[in-house]
Write a protein that holds these residues in place. Structure first.
Motif, PDB file in Angstrom:
ATOM      1  N   ASP A 279       4.649  -5.350  -3.214  1.00 58.66           N
ATOM      2  CA  ASP A 279       3.693  -4.863  -2.195  1.00 58.66           C
ATOM      3  C   ASP A 279       3.912  -4.804  -0.621  1.00 58.66           C
ATOM      4  O   ASP A 279       4.200  -3.811  -0.146  1.00 58.66           O
ATOM      5  CB  ASP A 279       2.333  -5.249  -2.481  1.00 58.66           C
ATOM      6  N   TRP A 280       4.367  -6.013  -0.138  1.00 56.45           N
ATOM      7  CA  TRP A 280       4.616  -5.994   1.101  1.00 56.45           C
ATOM      8  C   TRP A 280       6.074  -5.228   1.158  1.00 56.45           C
ATOM      9  O   TRP A 280       6.300  -4.476   2.428  1.00 56.45           O
ATOM     10  CB  TRP A 280       5.194  -7.603   1.558  1.00 56.45           C
TER      11      TRP A 280
ATOM     12  N   GLU B 127       2.639 -10.127  -4.132  1.00 60.78           N
ATOM     13  CA  GLU B 127       2.368  -9.840  -3.047  1.00 60.78           C
ATOM     14  C   GLU B 127       3.847  -9.267  -2.245  1.00 60.78           C
ATOM     15  O   GLU B 127       3.842  -8.508  -1.263  1.00 60.78           O
ATOM     16  CB  GLU B 127       2.032 -11.041  -2.146  1.00 60.78           C
TER      17      GLU B 127
ATOM     18  N   ARG C 252       1.790 -11.352   1.530  1.00 62.86           N
ATOM     19  CA  ARG C 252       1.405 -10.004   1.681  1.00 62.86           C
ATOM     20  C   ARG C 252       1.049  -9.626   2.913  1.00 62.86           C
ATOM     21  O   ARG C 252       1.526  -8.396   3.504  1.00 62.86           O
ATOM     22  CB  ARG C 252      -0.116  -9.491   0.838  1.00 62.86           C
TER      23      ARG C 252
END
Length: 185
Positions: A103-104, A100, A64
């Motif tokens: 979301d990144w 992650e 992330r």
């Protein structure tokens, strides 16, 4: 005419994992290791405390917080104007990375639709016209044009067209489009 398709790897291509390894290692050990010191050694090795960096891949927050590879956002956005772009990551090797990585991508590449993100195990299933990746194991069986993105672990690879920066990738695709544009004129 259908757009040609580009498959782009995340780790080591869009996300600068090698710098991230060095930063996390320093934060946890106080020992500095540079990306240049990692040239020619397998990924996650070459650090004085062996094994610690491989552990990062299983640590919540690691994927992330990876830094964005310089120039990748601008170039990928430009590529999307002319090509069908898919982000392809062998993320299932590290299951905790899945959320992650999503979301990144939402944070750093909000212009990429979830429909254009593929998480898989082996990339041998990928069908595209081009693949940008930092690993031989992903490029070797790919049937389209193979673009090797330089990383410390691949500096000794000789079998592919090598690209050190996203500016070089942009230049390659601009040259690829030039003959088509001339034919349409």
């Amino acid at each position: 005419m259908a757009k040609k398709r580009i498959a782009i790897d995340m780790d080591g291509v869009m996300a600068d994992l090698n710098q991230h390894y060095c930063d996390w290692y320093f934060e946890r050990t106080g020992e500095r290791v540079t990306k240049e010191q990692l040239n020619g050694v397998p990924e996650t090795t070459g650090f004085p405390q062996e094994g610690i960096v491989h552990h990062f891949l299983h640590t919540p927050g690691f994927f992330r917080t990876a830094p964005v590879m310089e120039g990748s956002q601008r170039v990928i956005l430009e590529l999307m104007e002319h090509y069908e772009v898919f982000i392809v990551s062998a993320a299932v090797e590290f299951p905790q990375s899945l959320v992650e990585k999503i979301d990144w991508l939402k944070e750093h590449f909000p212009f990429i639709s979830w429909k254009n993100v593929v998480f898989c195990g082996l990339k041998t299933i990928v069908k595209a016209d081009y693949m940008i990746d930092d690993y031989d194991k992903n490029l070797r069986y790919f049937e389209g044009e193979r673009l090797l993105f330089t990383a410390p672990h691949n500096v000794n690879y000789q079998d592919y067209k090598r690209y050190d920066t996203w500016a070089e990738v942009a230049k390659f695709f601009a040259a690829e489009r030039a003959p088509v544009a001339q034919q349409l004129a």
